[in-house]
Design an enzyme around this catalytic site. Structure first.
Site, short mmCIF file in Angstrom:
data_model
loop_
_atom_site.label_atom_id
_atom_site.label_comp_id
_atom_site.label_asym_id
_atom_site.label_seq_id
_atom_site.Cartn_x
_atom_site.Cartn_y
_atom_site.Cartn_z
N ASP A 43 -118.99 32.60 -67.18
CA ASP A 43 -119.12 33.43 -65.98
C ASP A 43 -120.30 32.94 -65.14
O ASP A 43 -121.43 32.91 -65.59
CB ASP A 43 -119.36 34.89 -66.37
N TYR A 48 -126.54 32.95 -58.50
CA TYR A 48 -127.39 32.69 -59.67
C TYR A 48 -128.17 31.38 -59.50
O TYR A 48 -129.06 31.08 -60.29
CB TYR A 48 -126.57 32.64 -60.97
N LYS A 77 -118.43 33.69 -58.05
CA LYS A 77 -118.42 34.88 -57.16
C LYS A 77 -118.88 34.57 -55.74
O LYS A 77 -119.79 33.76 -55.54
CB LYS A 77 -119.31 35.98 -57.77
N HIS A 110 -118.62 39.56 -55.08
CA HIS A 110 -119.71 39.89 -56.00
C HIS A 110 -120.17 41.35 -55.86
O HIS A 110 -120.44 42.02 -56.85
CB HIS A 110 -120.89 38.95 -55.75
#
Ligand code: A2P
Length: 316
Positions: A43, A48, A77, A110
């Site tokens: 994931d 990130y 996402k 997201h």
């Protein structure tokens, strides 16, 4: 590996590796190691800021022959500043470039929160776009068109309520296959999990271990660590496993997918082994009874003064 059937019957690996807050220099090795051990679901997310390292781990695992791309499930996402339908395909392309992959298996919206393009992290309430200005239905319509481009196999959402899912699904005629939300015994989300089941939307549980790696700036002073909860410890002792393993087994027993994050080799292996642990109905219920609606990821960062979002509108 235990799988959950999506609406179209596609098997979705119920256990995967989370990468939020995984440091760049550690996450490549973590992904590489995880796949070698048998993880089949990774994931990721654009925000990130480690998609390149995650992708490198995936590609090297494929090149080494540990796994075929088709056997692996990769999720990433769409970030909040790319909700303009015109920006959605390019945002997916950017993530694919970062990852070094031709396609992902799942692309998620997201957050049900929008910022103007280029405002990655608003630093004042005025820097948000409201859902009237940037309707989720329009973003979702662009998302729903993506599988036909072969760049993602499926589309879904994250941090959405049942009401928001109904709104976008009714408007566009396509339902998300997955809703990724924070779920653990302190935030069991029993109603949401049931509502998703009724709609055939699979829940992926994020922060299943209580998100203990969050920076101190994201913590409340009175916060209890889920991993230290005495009821979790008791069950762990009974089953001769670790508290983290109890939490992972609980998520799987409830029919959700689960993506614990770790960059530590021993814990990466330990978490995978938890997929073999069966909890009794009684143990599942004992853990469910710990529910106190406590989110670690509160969403307060979307609701500063002047923001069109409130906690009520965000989660409602
Ligand atoms: P680390 O990466 O050093 O293993 P969540 O998935 O709920 O966000 O939790 C992630 C946090 O939990 C990270 O700080 C991670 O640290 C830690 N963690 C992951 N697996 C375990 C485990 N088996 N036991 C204890 N802590 C764990």
């Amino acid at each position: 590996m235990h799988t959950i059937a999506l609406q179209d019957g596609t098997p979705f690996p119920a256990f995967g590796l989370g990468t939020w807050l995984s440091e760049k220099d550690l996450v490549y090795r973590a992904v590489r190691e995880a796949i070698a051990l048998g993880y089949r679901h990774i994931d990721a997310a654009w925000i990130y800021f480690n998609e390149e390292e995650v992708g490198r781990g995936i590609r090297e695992a494929i090149d080494a022959g540990d796994v075929e791309r088709e056997e692996l499930w990769v999720t990433t996402k769409l970030w909040n500043d790319m909700h303009d339908p015109a920006d959605v395909p390019g945002a997916l392309e950017a993530s694919l470039r970062n990852l070094g992959l031709d396609y992902v298996d799942l692309y998620l919206v997201h957050w049900p929160v929008a910022h103007p393009k280029g405002v990655v992290r608003p630093d004042s309430g005025e820097q948000f776009l409201s859902l009237q200005e940037r309707p989720l239905e329009n973003t979702w319509e662009a998302m729903a068109a993506l599988p036909s481009t072969q760049k993602t196999r499926h589309v879904g959402v994250s941090n959405f309520s049942a009401a928001k899912i109904d709104r976008i699904a009714n408007a566009v005629g396509v339902a998300p296959v997955v809703n990724q939300v924070e779920v653990h015994p302190y935030n069991a989300q029993t109603d949401l999990v049931r509502a998703m089941k009724e709609r055939g939307v699979v829940v992926t549980a994020y922060s299943p271990l209580g998100s203990s790696g969050r920076p101190d700036t994201m913590r409340r002073e009175d916060e209890t660590r889920l991993l230290d909860d005495p009821a979790v410890a008791r069950i762990a002792e009974n089953l001769e496993c670790s508290p983290a393993q109890v939490l992972i087994a609980w998520a799987i027993a409830r029919g959700t997918a689960v993506i614990p994050k770790s960059t530590n080799p021993e814990r990466i292996a330990q978490n995978l082994a938890a997929t073999k642990i069966d909890l009794s109905t009684e143990q599942v219920e004992q853990l469910e009874a710990l529910d106190r609606g406590e989110r670690y990821v509160t969403g307060e960062f979307w609701c500063p003064q002047g923001s069109p979002y409130t906690l009520e509108s965000l989660w409602g």
